[in-house]
Design an enzyme around this catalytic site. Structure first.
Site, mmCIF file in Angstrom:
data_model
loop_
_atom_site.group_PDB
_atom_site.id
_atom_site.type_symbol
_atom_site.label_atom_id
_atom_site.label_comp_id
_atom_site.label_asym_id
_atom_site.label_seq_id
_atom_site.Cartn_x
_atom_site.Cartn_y
_atom_site.Cartn_z
ATOM 1 N N ASP A 320 23.253 -36.330 142.301
ATOM 2 C CA ASP A 320 23.589 -37.614 141.663
ATOM 3 C C ASP A 320 24.248 -37.304 140.253
ATOM 4 O OD1 ASP A 320 23.045 -41.322 142.187
ATOM 5 O OD2 ASP A 320 23.867 -40.493 140.774
ATOM 6 N N VAL A 357 31.383 -35.839 142.111
ATOM 7 C CA VAL A 357 32.305 -36.256 143.034
ATOM 8 C C VAL A 357 34.197 -36.491 142.622
ATOM 9 C CG1 VAL A 357 30.184 -37.047 144.539
ATOM 10 C CG2 VAL A 357 32.211 -38.525 144.066
ATOM 11 N N SER A 435 33.174 -51.124 152.313
ATOM 12 C CA SER A 435 32.666 -52.258 151.639
ATOM 13 C C SER A 435 34.048 -53.490 152.373
ATOM 14 C CB SER A 435 32.592 -52.234 150.481
ATOM 15 O OG SER A 435 32.765 -53.179 149.973
ATOM 16 N N TYR A 448 38.075 -51.393 143.571
ATOM 17 C CA TYR A 448 37.729 -51.020 144.306
ATOM 18 C C TYR A 448 37.590 -51.300 146.136
ATOM 19 C CZ TYR A 448 32.784 -51.346 146.313
ATOM 20 O OH TYR A 448 31.182 -50.547 146.854
ATOM 21 N N LYS A 452 38.459 -48.410 148.730
ATOM 22 C CA LYS A 452 36.847 -48.531 150.010
ATOM 23 C C LYS A 452 38.115 -48.466 151.611
ATOM 24 C CE LYS A 452 33.099 -48.401 148.319
ATOM 25 N NZ LYS A 452 32.854 -47.304 148.516
ATOM 26 N N ARG A 483 22.013 -51.353 142.227
ATOM 27 C CA ARG A 483 22.508 -51.988 140.747
ATOM 28 C C ARG A 483 23.423 -52.069 140.619
ATOM 29 N NH1 ARG A 483 22.794 -46.725 137.626
ATOM 30 N NH2 ARG A 483 25.375 -45.566 138.610
HETATM 31 P P1 NAI Z 1 24.058 -47.234 143.391
HETATM 32 O O1 NAI Z 1 24.402 -47.412 142.291
HETATM 33 O O2 NAI Z 1 22.193 -47.736 143.466
HETATM 34 O O3 NAI Z 1 23.927 -45.903 143.752
HETATM 35 C C1 NAI Z 1 25.026 -45.259 143.765
HETATM 36 C C2 NAI Z 1 24.834 -43.792 143.294
HETATM 37 O O4 NAI Z 1 26.012 -43.359 143.003
HETATM 38 C C3 NAI Z 1 24.326 -43.727 141.592
HETATM 39 O O5 NAI Z 1 23.556 -43.312 141.661
HETATM 40 C C4 NAI Z 1 25.711 -43.099 140.966
HETATM 41 O O6 NAI Z 1 24.857 -42.064 139.829
HETATM 42 C C5 NAI Z 1 26.080 -42.480 141.763
HETATM 43 N N1 NAI Z 1 27.503 -41.386 141.412
HETATM 44 C C6 NAI Z 1 28.014 -42.931 140.800
HETATM 45 N N2 NAI Z 1 29.023 -42.295 140.600
HETATM 46 C C7 NAI Z 1 29.246 -40.383 140.768
HETATM 47 C C8 NAI Z 1 29.962 -39.581 140.982
HETATM 48 N N3 NAI Z 1 31.063 -39.076 140.442
HETATM 49 N N4 NAI Z 1 29.488 -38.434 141.569
HETATM 50 C C9 NAI Z 1 28.080 -38.138 141.768
HETATM 51 N N5 NAI Z 1 27.545 -39.104 141.903
HETATM 52 C C10 NAI Z 1 27.450 -40.154 141.288
HETATM 53 O O7 NAI Z 1 25.057 -48.775 144.618
HETATM 54 P P2 NAI Z 1 24.655 -48.378 146.218
HETATM 55 O O8 NAI Z 1 24.654 -49.839 146.500
HETATM 56 O O9 NAI Z 1 23.435 -47.808 146.536
HETATM 57 O O10 NAI Z 1 25.834 -48.373 146.893
HETATM 58 C C11 NAI Z 1 26.315 -46.707 147.952
HETATM 59 C C12 NAI Z 1 27.398 -47.208 147.886
HETATM 60 O O11 NAI Z 1 27.818 -48.310 149.472
HETATM 61 C C13 NAI Z 1 28.427 -47.396 146.634
HETATM 62 O O12 NAI Z 1 29.877 -46.351 147.845
HETATM 63 C C14 NAI Z 1 29.468 -48.771 147.186
HETATM 64 O O13 NAI Z 1 30.360 -48.968 147.090
HETATM 65 C C15 NAI Z 1 29.132 -48.879 149.015
HETATM 66 N N6 NAI Z 1 28.254 -50.015 148.657
HETATM 67 C C16 NAI Z 1 27.248 -50.758 148.334
HETATM 68 C C17 NAI Z 1 26.950 -52.149 148.710
HETATM 69 C C18 NAI Z 1 26.264 -52.614 148.501
HETATM 70 O O14 NAI Z 1 25.732 -53.753 148.195
HETATM 71 N N7 NAI Z 1 24.881 -52.262 147.684
HETATM 72 C C19 NAI Z 1 28.095 -53.321 149.410
HETATM 73 C C20 NAI Z 1 29.169 -51.762 149.784
HETATM 74 C C21 NAI Z 1 29.215 -50.904 149.491
#
Ligand code: NAI
Length: 705
Positions: A320, A357, A435, A448, A452, A483
């Protein structure tokens, strides 16, 4: 004396305890069983109430208090989670090991939480149960530590499906304490007063035992072996003699939520209860010896994936960058490091990685971290993500690009080096994160959604390239509170969406047991389904030689658009093959004519092929058609066509241009004109591998019917 914060992570135990049928019966009597449920109280065909497990590890539990140095006058059982792996035998020796996993600070006047996790094995070799216990220490708060993450629990908005009322006797604690918990608070008037109670209180775990009996009576009558999990929060003390009512809501055929209220005052005594039941799974899915990389695992979904993988034995690289929700800012090592600490506190193995990443170098470094720490990569979850929502007209190129960079290019950057390692070792599991916004569309998220959906395209082709190396690539479309969704989802929905509902599906996709590749699954809030690109049956227009007019398209819009009897295709060839074969179907036999030609055998077809060969049509053609005909009378034949000549041989050619696979009966039907070739192909009766375009020549080169 202050809490010993260094006790977190220290191994406790092993502590052993022998027990026999009398201990089992004594416990049952302690939690209110009697003649009405004699099967728990009589040594003949004795059954064990599953909550008995906790009573057997009381000596072990006391280590949590001693090691963390809590103020004994102020401790209460805060929460209890009990996960049962095998039924509890009526006698034997139990051995328990565990550790304190967290110490949380609720504040100076609010107290502290000490959380411990342990596993208990029976002398028969089986792991019987896992206990996760929270001690609430009323007088130890305010040491400046972090507070526990907030948890939300929602009871269904309807009357309970079951209610069971019982009244523990005034002397109940005197019986219950003989099962091991001899704490003075439950027997000594003076001690109880000193601790702030008017008289000795019931043991929380005694009420827990009553609740367990009520739950079994309602959901697994006479079958304690079907109890899988019993979790709850102790919310108010109960005095002996007060009646209790256990209220139970069945949420599906394996789970119920429950609470126990003081039937006199109406107050919750135990709340946030979860009861899981059903057959014990035959096989536990484990990741021992495997190495997993989870990107964006410092919070949200990724954190839970990393924790769950580690709990099941995987060594985890927690990547992360620690950036903000929209990816701006410098980043921080804290989130990834914290998750690594959580994993280590649970006894797991993990390393943190803070690379971005979105750069090829970042992707390389993430995989290098895995190799340096654990020697390989078996599992990759591309999960890192950011959001930069804007309606399309306001979408700046920078906001478009940065979202594509993290999600789509980010997945490419990490997958490429990971795929190389997996290919080398002949095993890999890759999960992409799409997503619903990409699959179905969502206002304000063009960047997005594109990124996706791009991940679905990446999966579609990578699954083909990984197939022969046992690398499965699948995609999850999660819905979870994090978040990223905080500002998007309505608050009441947000509360119901724990990432823990998504992780079991994702973990299955990562497991050796998962045989599927190229699939997409929606997952969230306990609901799971598959999503896919479906292709309608379509229609041919015109004669296949001259393009149809625009008006013809309009006139046939219904069959063109119809998805009725739609199909899923695994790769481009399958869909293109249908289009190519669309005009190859033999014309339907004229009415009254005897349509089918008699074909004696498969071998006879190949015998007749040289005579049916059209040398003129073969000028300049250099192809080998391999036929694999299965079933009775089947076999392998190949037709090598070069410089206008044709050689038919039995057997397998070493370099076929394409291979046609069919059952003998279907082959005879197709050659005889009973089964149209297009229908054979679209129904899967005829499979074509290799250069599908060249297979189109067969109709021109041979005139068999
Ligand atoms: P989150 O914001 O809690 O987690 C995403 C993490 O990715 C964060 O900790 C952030 O620091 C890290 N991150 C961002 N850019 C980065 C980079 N360039 N290199 C390394 N780390 C990086 O969000 P969440 O909800 O846990 O999302 C996880 C995945 O699930 C994402 O791909 C999101 O698009 C996808 N998603 C989530 C949904 C939801 O309902 N929470 C719905 C659909 C998709």
């Amino acid at each position: 004396m202050a809490l010993n914060l260094d006790s977190v992570g220290k191994k406790l135990g092993p502590v052993s305890k022998d027990y026999n049928w009398k201990d089992v019966v004594l416990y049952s009597l302690g939690v209110g069983a009697g003649f009405s449920d004699l099967e728990y109280c009589y040594e003949k065909n004795l059954k064990v109430i599953p909550s008995f497990s906790i009573a057997t590890i009381f000596d072990f539990i006391s280590h949590y208090a001693a090691t963390s140095n809590v103020n004994l006058a102020g401790i209460l059982h805060g929460e209890q989670d009990l996960i049962l792996h095998h039924p509890i035998p009526v006698e034997g020796t139990l051995t328990t090991e565990g550790k304190i996993t967290h110490i949380y600070d609720k504040g100076a006047k609010k107290g502290a939480l000490v959380i411990g996790e342990s596993e208990t094995r029976h002398s028969n070799g089986k792991k019987l149960f896992t206990s996760i216990l929270t001690l609430f220490s009323r007088f130890d708060g305010g040491f400046g530590g972090e507070n526990a993450p907030a948890e939300t629990f929602v009871f269904p908005d309807r009357k309970p499906d079951f209610e069971i009322t019982e009244t523990p006797s005034l002397d109940q604690p005197l019986i219950y304490r003989l099962s091991g918990d001899v704490f003075a608070l439950h027997v000594d008037q003076e001690f109880a007063k000193m601790a702030g109670f008017e008289k000795p209180i019931m043991h929380g775990l005694c009420t827990y035992g009553y609740s367990c009996r009520a739950l079994m009576k309602s959901l697994t009558p006479g079958q304690p072996e079907k109890v899988r999990r019993l979790k709850c929060r102790f919310s108010k003390p109960l005095y002996p003699g007060d009646p209790i009512k256990v209220q139970i809501w069945k949420t599906d055929n394996r789970t119920a939520v429950w609470k126990t209220v003081n039937a006199k005052t109406g107050e919750d005594v135990i709340t946030n209860g979860i009861f899981e039941f059903g057959e014990i799974p035959k096989k536990e899915i484990r990741f021992d010896g495997q190495v997993a990389v989870v990107t964006g695992a410092g919070g949200g979904l990724g954190r839970v994936y990393a924790l769950e993988l580690a709990k099941r034995g995987a060594k985890v690289v927690v990547n992360d960058l620690g950036g903000s929700q929209d990816g701006s800012g410098g980043g921080s090592s804290t989130p990834a490091q914290k998750v690594v600490e959580e994993i280590k506190a649970l006894g797991g193995e993990a390393v943190a990685n803070y690379d971005n990443v979105a750069t090829p170098q970042g992707g390389e470094n993430i995989v290098k971290s895995a190799i340096a720490a654990f020697g390989t990569v078996d599992i990759l979850i591309n999960n890192a993500g950011i959001l930069r929502d804007k309606s399309f007209i306001k979408m700046e190129p920078e906001n478009w690009q940065s979202v594509l960079d993290v999600h789509l290019t980010g997945a490419f950057n990490v997958t490429k080096p990971a795929f190389a390692v997996m290919r080398e070792k002949g095993f890999g599991r890759i999960v992409m994160t799409t997503s619903a916004a990409g699959l179905y569309g969502n206002f304000g998220q063009t960047n997005y959604s594109s990124a996706k959906m791009g991940l679905v395209g990446l999966m579609n082709t990578l699954k083909l390239e990984g197939k022969k190396y046992n690398i499965n690539v699948n995609t999850v479309a999660p819905i979870a509170a994090s978040r990223l969704t905080e500002g998007i989802l309505p608050p009441d929905l947000f509360a119901k969406m724990k990432p823990e509902y998504v992780s079991p599906l994702v973990l299955f996709l990562c497991s050796r047991d998962c045989g599927v590749t190229g699939n997409i699954y929606n997952a969230g809030m306990g609901f799971y389904n598959r999503a896919a690109v479906v292709t309608g049956p379509g229609t041919t227009l015109g004669d296949g030689v001259n393009p149809p007019s625009l008006e013809t398209i309009v006139d046939h819009w219904k069959p063109i658009s119809s998805l009725e009897k739609g199909k899923l295709y695994f790769e481009l060839n399958e869909q293109v093959g249908v289009a190519i074969n669309a005009f190859n179907a033999p014309a339907p036999p004229a009415e009254g004519k005897n349509e089918a030609k008699k074909i004696a055998s498969v071998a006879a077809v190949f015998d007749a092929m040289p005579a049916a060969f059209n040398a003129k049509a073969a000028e300049g053609v250099d192809v080998v058609f391999q036929y694999h005909i299965s079933g009775d009378g089947g076999g392998d034949w190949n037709c090598a066509i070069k410089n206008g000549s044709c050689q038919i041989n039995a057997g397998v050619h070493e370099k076929p241009t394409c291979t046609l696979k069919m059952a003998a009966k279907d082959f005879i039907d197709m050659i005889g004109g009973v089964l149209p070739s297009m229908q054979a192909y679209t129904s899967g009766k005829l499979k074509i591998e290799g250069d599908i375009m060249k297979s189109q020549l067969i109709g021109k080169l041979f005139k068999l019917n």
